[in-house]
Design an enzyme around this catalytic site. Sequence first.
Site, PDB file in Angstrom:
ATOM      1  N   HIS A 107       0.824  -1.228   0.000  1.00  0.00           N
ATOM      2  CA  HIS A 107       0.000   0.000   0.000  1.00  0.00           C
ATOM      3  C   HIS A 107       0.854   1.273   0.000  1.00  0.00           C
ATOM      4  O   HIS A 107       0.322   2.364  -0.230  1.00  0.00           O
ATOM      5  CB  HIS A 107      -0.916   0.043   1.231  1.00  0.00           C
ATOM      6  CG  HIS A 107      -1.972  -1.014   1.234  1.00  0.00           C
ATOM      7  ND1 HIS A 107      -2.861  -1.180   0.190  1.00  0.00           N
ATOM      8  CD2 HIS A 107      -2.284  -1.986   2.146  1.00  0.00           C
ATOM      9  CE1 HIS A 107      -3.672  -2.199   0.465  1.00  0.00           C
ATOM     10  NE2 HIS A 107      -3.341  -2.706   1.636  1.00  0.00           N
TER      11      HIS A 107
HETATM   12 ZN   LIG Z   1      -4.179  -7.140   2.764  1.00  0.00          ZN
END
Ligand SMILES: [Zn+2]
Length: 298
Positions: A121
Amino acid sequence: MGKSAVIFNEIFLKHDLPSHPENATRLHALLKTLPSFNIPVQDSKPVDMELLKLAHEEQYIREIEKRCQGFEGHLDPDTYYNEHSYYAALMAAGAVEKAVNLCFKENYNCVLCAVRPPGHHAERGRSMGFCIFNNVVVGALHALTSGFKKVFIIDFDAHHGNGTQHILADNPHVFYFSSHQYPFYPGTGSENENNEHIYNAPLSSGAGDKEIKQVYGEILPALINKFQPEILLVSAGFDLHEDDPLTNLKVTDEGVKFILETLVMTAREKTMPIIFTLEGGYNLQALERCGEIMFRLM
Ligand SMILES: [Zn+2]
């Protein structure tokens, strides 16, 4: 069978917040069955700073360093830090860098980077979703500068790897393939984002082994055949498991085994190395079983 290794360092346990789902017990669980296998464990090393700067803004790297100096808190609402987090994040990215070196210089063909914090992320200039530096992106960029001409990233974490897709969006030498629950956190990963080197396979809440077998048994092999990569990098997020407390996919041990087997066999058939790096996975029993499935294949 060829040469395989697990890369690990104790620092990955020191970036920790026991009340948070992304805590050090996850790595203990993943590695619990490792001693029953004859797989060597190698130490990590801090990532090369020039390499890290190819993935992240220098200002962001400095900010992480500064904030972790003897303090603890949150970099963003989801991502905590303590005094060990900066070094742990350097070592996590460095593990994937080292794995690439093992494959390129020493003919290793299967390496698992048992690292924390996770990475997929993390954006170029922003932490996100428990991730500080984008480990798999660092690995992909290092593979390209080492001499691998094309890199194929497979991200089976239940969440879309927004950071990986965004940082590598302009790099046609890297293919990014992701299967993930959608719509879901982080919000990205729709089929509309697909192009010649990005393929998102969004899965509805409740999707399980049947969908996984279609995606990994049919769609993925065709994409790999077409792109003709020289190395596979895998964002191994075991939160796709039906027992995971943070997600709503229904993939069983059997489904996880299908994915891992398909990836390892594909790499073997095409005589290219494969590197796995840990992303999510928050049920400790499931993580232990997924680790064992992985070690059997290495
Ligand atoms: Zn995840």
